[in-house]
Design a protein around this motif. Structure first.
Motif, PDB file in Angstrom:
ATOM      1  N   LEU A  62       0.835  -1.193   0.000  1.00 51.43           N
ATOM      2  CA  LEU A  62       0.000   0.000   0.000  1.00 51.43           C
ATOM      3  C   LEU A  62       0.871   1.245   0.000  1.00 51.43           C
ATOM      4  O   LEU A  62       1.918   1.296   0.645  1.00 51.43           O
ATOM      5  CB  LEU A  62      -0.909   0.007   1.236  1.00 51.43           C
ATOM      6  N   ARG A  63       0.429   2.230  -0.708  1.00 52.07           N
ATOM      7  CA  ARG A  63       1.172   3.480  -0.733  1.00 52.07           C
ATOM      8  C   ARG A  63       0.871   4.258   0.544  1.00 52.07           C
ATOM      9  O   ARG A  63      -0.120   4.014   1.221  1.00 52.07           O
ATOM     10  CB  ARG A  63       0.804   4.311  -1.964  1.00 52.07           C
ATOM     11  N   GLY A  64       1.706   5.187   0.858  1.00 49.65           N
ATOM     12  CA  GLY A  64       1.485   6.022   2.030  1.00 49.65           C
ATOM     13  C   GLY A  64       0.259   6.898   1.845  1.00 49.65           C
ATOM     14  O   GLY A  64      -0.113   7.259   0.718  1.00 49.65           O
ATOM     15  N   ASP A  65      -0.356   7.260   2.942  1.00 44.19           N
ATOM     16  CA  ASP A  65      -1.544   8.106   2.900  1.00 44.19           C
ATOM     17  C   ASP A  65      -1.084   9.558   2.901  1.00 44.19           C
ATOM     18  O   ASP A  65      -0.975  10.210   3.931  1.00 44.19           O
ATOM     19  CB  ASP A  65      -2.430   7.816   4.105  1.00 44.19           C
ATOM     20  N   VAL A  66      -0.774  10.028   1.683  1.00 43.79           N
ATOM     21  CA  VAL A  66      -0.214  11.362   1.524  1.00 43.79           C
ATOM     22  C   VAL A  66      -1.150  12.175   0.646  1.00 43.79           C
ATOM     23  O   VAL A  66      -1.576  11.717  -0.418  1.00 43.79           O
ATOM     24  CB  VAL A  66       1.189  11.288   0.863  1.00 43.79           C
ATOM     25  N   ALA A  67      -1.452  13.382   1.090  1.00 46.29           N
ATOM     26  CA  ALA A  67      -2.299  14.267   0.292  1.00 46.29           C
ATOM     27  C   ALA A  67      -1.519  14.746  -0.928  1.00 46.29           C
ATOM     28  O   ALA A  67      -0.373  15.179  -0.822  1.00 46.29           O
ATOM     29  CB  ALA A  67      -2.751  15.452   1.129  1.00 46.29           C
ATOM     30  N   VAL A  68      -2.136  14.642  -2.090  1.00 47.65           N
ATOM     31  CA  VAL A  68      -1.513  15.105  -3.328  1.00 47.65           C
ATOM     32  C   VAL A  68      -2.523  15.990  -4.061  1.00 47.65           C
ATOM     33  O   VAL A  68      -3.729  15.863  -3.864  1.00 47.65           O
ATOM     34  CB  VAL A  68      -1.086  13.923  -4.240  1.00 47.65           C
ATOM     35  N   PRO A  69      -2.043  16.859  -4.904  1.00 46.86           N
ATOM     36  CA  PRO A  69      -2.965  17.726  -5.642  1.00 46.86           C
ATOM     37  C   PRO A  69      -3.885  16.892  -6.546  1.00 46.86           C
ATOM     38  O   PRO A  69      -3.469  15.877  -7.104  1.00 46.86           O
ATOM     39  CB  PRO A  69      -2.054  18.621  -6.484  1.00 46.86           C
ATOM     40  N   SER A  70      -5.117  17.298  -6.642  1.00 45.94           N
ATOM     41  CA  SER A  70      -6.057  16.589  -7.511  1.00 45.94           C
ATOM     42  C   SER A  70      -6.441  17.490  -8.681  1.00 45.94           C
ATOM     43  O   SER A  70      -6.018  18.643  -8.762  1.00 45.94           O
ATOM     44  CB  SER A  70      -7.300  16.185  -6.723  1.00 45.94           C
ATOM     45  N   LEU A  71      -7.239  16.947  -9.567  1.00 48.10           N
ATOM     46  CA  LEU A  71      -7.687  17.722 -10.726  1.00 48.10           C
ATOM     47  C   LEU A  71      -8.651  18.821 -10.296  1.00 48.10           C
ATOM     48  O   LEU A  71      -9.387  18.676  -9.315  1.00 48.10           O
ATOM     49  CB  LEU A  71      -8.396  16.808 -11.729  1.00 48.10           C
ATOM     50  N   SER A  72      -8.671  19.869 -11.064  1.00 45.53           N
ATOM     51  CA  SER A  72      -9.628  20.941 -10.790  1.00 45.53           C
ATOM     52  C   SER A  72     -11.014  20.490 -11.256  1.00 45.53           C
ATOM     53  O   SER A  72     -11.158  19.555 -12.051  1.00 45.53           O
ATOM     54  CB  SER A  72      -9.226  22.215 -11.531  1.00 45.53           C
ATOM     55  N   GLN A  73     -12.033  21.149 -10.743  1.00 43.33           N
ATOM     56  CA  GLN A  73     -13.405  20.803 -11.131  1.00 43.33           C
ATOM     57  C   GLN A  73     -13.601  20.997 -12.633  1.00 43.33           C
ATOM     58  O   GLN A  73     -14.240  20.174 -13.293  1.00 43.33           O
ATOM     59  CB  GLN A  73     -14.388  21.678 -10.356  1.00 43.33           C
TER      60      GLN A  73
END
Length: 104
Positions: A62-73
């Protein structure tokens, strides 16, 4: 150590199983075979063998639970067949025989 018929009946009672005489005799043979295998395993010399929980080496996949930027709406809705007010527009799903108002 072989199980007796009475011990098999007691196991069935504890397990809340209603066993016929034929089932008791069949289970007696099967349980005694299992106990024989366990006895064989207890005779193995396991000195120096590391205890394991799996037969193969496992790594945390499992990958680490790291916040990454997501796509814009806007980027998400760019390829939508239909969008309105920042949301996807999808066809209404209704059960067979259901009217447009939602009642049958």
């Amino acid at each position: 150590m072989a199980l007796t018929t009475e011990e098999v009946r007691k196991i069935g009672l504890i397990s809340r199983l209603e066993l016929s005489d034929a089932e008791v005799e069949g289970l007696k043979g099967e349980l005694n075979t299992i106990l024989d295998y366990v006895g064989q395993m207890q005779e193995l010399d396991l000195d120096g063998v590391e205890p394991t929980t799996h037969s193969t080496a496992l790594a945390d996949s499992l990958r680490g639970d790291v916040a990454v930027p997501s796509l814009s709406q806007e980027a998400v809705l760019m390829n939508a067949p239909e969008a309105r007010n920042g949301a996807f527009i999808v066809p209404r799903i209704k059960a067979p025989g259901q009217s447009e108002e939602g009642s049958a």
